[in-house]
Design a protein around this motif. Structure first.
Motif, PDB file in Angstrom:
ATOM      1  N   GLU A 176       0.912  -1.090  -0.046  1.00 39.43           N
ATOM      2  CA  GLU A 176      -0.040   0.070  -0.072  1.00 39.43           C
ATOM      3  C   GLU A 176       0.946   1.167   0.001  1.00 39.43           C
ATOM      4  O   GLU A 176       1.915   1.051   0.570  1.00 39.43           O
ATOM      5  N   ARG A 177       0.319   2.450  -0.637  1.00 42.35           N
ATOM      6  CA  ARG A 177       1.269   3.463  -0.813  1.00 42.35           C
ATOM      7  C   ARG A 177       0.344   4.768  -0.207  1.00 42.35           C
ATOM      8  O   ARG A 177      -0.783   4.972  -1.042  1.00 42.35           O
ATOM      9  N   PHE A 178       0.683   5.574   0.573  1.00 41.90           N
ATOM     10  CA  PHE A 178      -0.148   6.686   0.916  1.00 41.90           C
ATOM     11  C   PHE A 178       0.690   8.044   0.658  1.00 41.90           C
ATOM     12  O   PHE A 178       1.820   8.372   0.984  1.00 41.90           O
ATOM     13  N   SER A 179       0.101   8.841  -0.506  1.00 38.65           N
ATOM     14  CA  SER A 179       0.867   9.964  -0.717  1.00 38.65           C
ATOM     15  C   SER A 179      -0.022  11.225  -0.561  1.00 38.65           C
ATOM     16  O   SER A 179      -1.051  11.258  -1.158  1.00 38.65           O
ATOM     17  N   ARG A 180       0.281  12.416   0.158  1.00 42.53           N
ATOM     18  CA  ARG A 180      -0.424  13.383   0.402  1.00 42.53           C
ATOM     19  C   ARG A 180      -0.279  14.374  -0.681  1.00 42.53           C
ATOM     20  O   ARG A 180       0.884  14.774  -1.275  1.00 42.53           O
ATOM     21  N   ILE A 181      -1.260  14.424  -1.559  1.00 48.21           N
ATOM     22  CA  ILE A 181      -1.240  15.219  -2.906  1.00 48.21           C
ATOM     23  C   ILE A 181      -1.727  16.436  -2.824  1.00 48.21           C
ATOM     24  O   ILE A 181      -1.704  17.342  -3.838  1.00 48.21           O
ATOM     25  N   SER A 182      -2.573  17.000  -1.812  1.00 50.86           N
ATOM     26  CA  SER A 182      -3.027  18.253  -1.593  1.00 50.86           C
ATOM     27  C   SER A 182      -3.395  18.450  -0.251  1.00 50.86           C
ATOM     28  O   SER A 182      -3.278  17.558   0.684  1.00 50.86           O
ATOM     29  N   ASP A 183      -3.742  19.747   0.280  1.00 47.27           N
ATOM     30  CA  ASP A 183      -4.310  19.927   1.645  1.00 47.27           C
ATOM     31  C   ASP A 183      -5.540  19.133   2.100  1.00 47.27           C
ATOM     32  O   ASP A 183      -5.379  18.809   3.184  1.00 47.27           O
ATOM     33  N   LEU A 184      -6.233  18.450   0.872  1.00 46.85           N
ATOM     34  CA  LEU A 184      -7.373  18.002   1.199  1.00 46.85           C
ATOM     35  C   LEU A 184      -7.622  16.527   1.028  1.00 46.85           C
ATOM     36  O   LEU A 184      -8.463  15.716   1.045  1.00 46.85           O
ATOM     37  N   GLU A 185      -6.333  15.830   0.310  1.00 49.63           N
ATOM     38  CA  GLU A 185      -6.331  14.670  -0.353  1.00 49.63           C
ATOM     39  C   GLU A 185      -5.217  13.834  -0.028  1.00 49.63           C
ATOM     40  O   GLU A 185      -3.984  14.370   0.120  1.00 49.63           O
ATOM     41  N   ILE A 186      -5.350  12.396   0.089  1.00 50.71           N
ATOM     42  CA  ILE A 186      -4.126  11.582   0.262  1.00 50.71           C
ATOM     43  C   ILE A 186      -4.516  10.246  -0.995  1.00 50.71           C
ATOM     44  O   ILE A 186      -5.749  10.069  -1.051  1.00 50.71           O
ATOM     45  N   LEU A 187      -3.412  10.152  -1.886  1.00 50.93           N
ATOM     46  CA  LEU A 187      -3.741   9.167  -2.894  1.00 50.93           C
ATOM     47  C   LEU A 187      -3.398   7.773  -2.224  1.00 50.93           C
ATOM     48  O   LEU A 187      -2.216   7.587  -1.569  1.00 50.93           O
ATOM     49  N   TYR A 188      -4.257   6.790  -2.128  1.00 52.55           N
ATOM     50  CA  TYR A 188      -4.030   5.708  -1.821  1.00 52.55           C
ATOM     51  C   TYR A 188      -3.898   4.684  -2.823  1.00 52.55           C
ATOM     52  O   TYR A 188      -4.651   4.446  -3.727  1.00 52.55           O
ATOM     53  N   GLU A 189      -2.720   4.013  -3.025  1.00 48.96           N
ATOM     54  CA  GLU A 189      -2.523   2.874  -3.717  1.00 48.96           C
ATOM     55  C   GLU A 189      -2.108   1.791  -3.344  1.00 48.96           C
ATOM     56  O   GLU A 189      -1.628   1.657  -2.494  1.00 48.96           O
ATOM     57  N   PHE A 190      -2.631   0.563  -3.995  1.00 48.52           N
ATOM     58  CA  PHE A 190      -2.231  -0.684  -3.516  1.00 48.52           C
ATOM     59  C   PHE A 190      -2.018  -1.601  -4.734  1.00 48.52           C
ATOM     60  O   PHE A 190      -2.214  -1.691  -5.901  1.00 48.52           O
ATOM     61  N   GLN A 191      -1.235  -2.668  -4.197  1.00 53.94           N
ATOM     62  CA  GLN A 191      -0.974  -3.886  -5.317  1.00 53.94           C
ATOM     63  C   GLN A 191      -0.984  -5.309  -4.551  1.00 53.94           C
ATOM     64  O   GLN A 191      -0.665  -5.186  -3.193  1.00 53.94           O
ATOM     65  N   VAL A 192      -1.679  -6.201  -4.948  1.00 49.42           N
ATOM     66  CA  VAL A 192      -1.713  -7.522  -4.262  1.00 49.42           C
ATOM     67  C   VAL A 192      -1.273  -8.481  -5.226  1.00 49.42           C
ATOM     68  O   VAL A 192      -1.415  -8.873  -6.391  1.00 49.42           O
ATOM     69  N   GLU A 193      -0.070  -9.228  -4.683  1.00 53.54           N
ATOM     70  CA  GLU A 193       0.547 -10.421  -5.393  1.00 53.54           C
ATOM     71  C   GLU A 193       0.304 -11.701  -4.538  1.00 53.54           C
ATOM     72  O   GLU A 193       0.700 -11.626  -3.228  1.00 53.54           O
TER      73      GLU A 193
END
Length: 338
Positions: free
Chosen positions: A272-289
């Motif tokens: 899982e990846r958590f990236s703060r991309i604005s004052d109001l947003e976090i981009l959440y990404e994931f990969q399942v292997e």
């Protein structure tokens, strides 16, 4: 899965994160890391897998169709009409066949599709391109059996047991949230989609409203729970520049075979990846292997939006008459069959 494919997937995830955050500088903690703390919500009309009605659209909804598809979405119609229910008049039960055990007052599924990188999305799953989780034959069979435990739709009437509470679903027993709200990977459900992130130099804590769950993630690359399998697995986190990366192995066996999102074998790795991309947003990404239950690696992304509302106390067992009623009814049927 080949090493080359793994590398391509990771590069793809990194590029998406870099593009999203290239123009934004997040506020930082005293140690210089992006500050992820606060209350967040992932409530959205966009769900984990792509609904068949959006198959022809692919991942992205054309902007000229967003308004109409939003207004006609069943959850939006439900909120506007309350399923036609009348104040102080008991429902006739017709809504139950549509999976609507609550009227609209009790649910908060979100009112718009997720907007990610300027695109309105039809699913959290971004790969495979069809937006569907790529189950292997073994994965499809396990999912079929697990769903049957909830619905009893198979010809052999496989259902959850009623000998005691241990045979009921984990969410029904208030052990973990329904629908993989805590992950990994994290998805959204019909209500209680709030999260609190607490951050120190040594730990990241995800406090999950559904259902009072807490994931405590140490900042280290070393997995330390070889002999213990917690509900949410052995999660460790590290910083990849301004992105928090969380890697999870070894979910508890009962949690690993949950029916709602996916099963995860002992060979599974969820990133899982958590990236703060604005004052109001976090981009959440994931990969399942997971080579056991899936025919290929799959991945997706979602937006967490800042919330002014704190987490509501999810007192799961207060007034939980359903579990008592199910077990009491089973005892009565046993008496009648003697």
């Amino acid at each position: 899965m080949t090493k080359l494919y793994q590398i391509v997937c990771l590069i793809s995830l990194c590029l998406c994160t870099a593009m999203a955050s290239a123009q934004y500088q997040a506020t930082q903690t005293h140690s210089g890391k992006p500050n992820l703390q606060g209350y967040w919500t992932n409530a959205s009309l966009t769900k984990m897998e792509r609904d068949p009605s959006y198959a022809e659209l692919g991942l992205v909804i054309p902007k000229d169709r967003v308004e109409d598809l939003t207004k006609s979405h069943p959850q939006v119609v439900r909120q506007d009409t309350d399923d036609g229910q009348v104040w102080k008049k008991l429902p006739d039960g017709a809504d139950l066949s549509r999976g609507r055990g609550y009227n609209a007052f009790w649910v908060a599924p979100g009112s718009r599709f997720a907007l990610i990188n300027g695109e309105y999305r039809t699913s959290m799953v971004t790969h495979p391109p069809n937006g569907l989780i790529p189950y292997s034959d073994k994965g499809r069979e396990l999912r079929r059996l697990n769903r049957a435990k909830y619905s009893g739709v198979l010809s052999d009437q496989v259902t959850m047991g009623t000998d005691g509470p241990e045979s009921r679903a984990l969410g029904e027993r208030c052990l973990i949230g329904m629908g993989s709200t805590g992950g990994p990977p994290i998805t959204n459900v019909r209500y209680n989609n709030l999260y609190q992130i607490v951050q120190t130099d040594d730990y990241i804590v995800l406090h999950i409203e559904m259902a009072h769950d807490v994931r405590i993630i140490p900042i280290t690359k070393e997995h330390r729970r070889a002999k213990v399998k917690p509900w949410f697995g052995d999660s460790v986190g590290y910083w990849d520049e301004d992105t928090l990366v969380v890697e999870t192995i070894g979910l508890h066996p009962l949690h690993a075979e949950r029916h709602y999102v996916a099963a995860l074998s002992d060979s599974a790795l969820v990133t899982e990846r958590f990236s703060r991309i604005s004052d109001l947003e976090i981009l959440y990404e994931f990969q399942v292997e997971d080579p056991v239950y899936y025919s290929e690696s799959w991945r997706g992304e979602m937006i967490f939006t800042a919330s002014d509302e704190p987490i509501y106390e999810y007192a799961c067992h207060e007034g939980n008459y359903g579990l008592v009623g199910i077990l009491t009814g089973a005892r009565q049927l046993e008496k009648e069959s003697q």
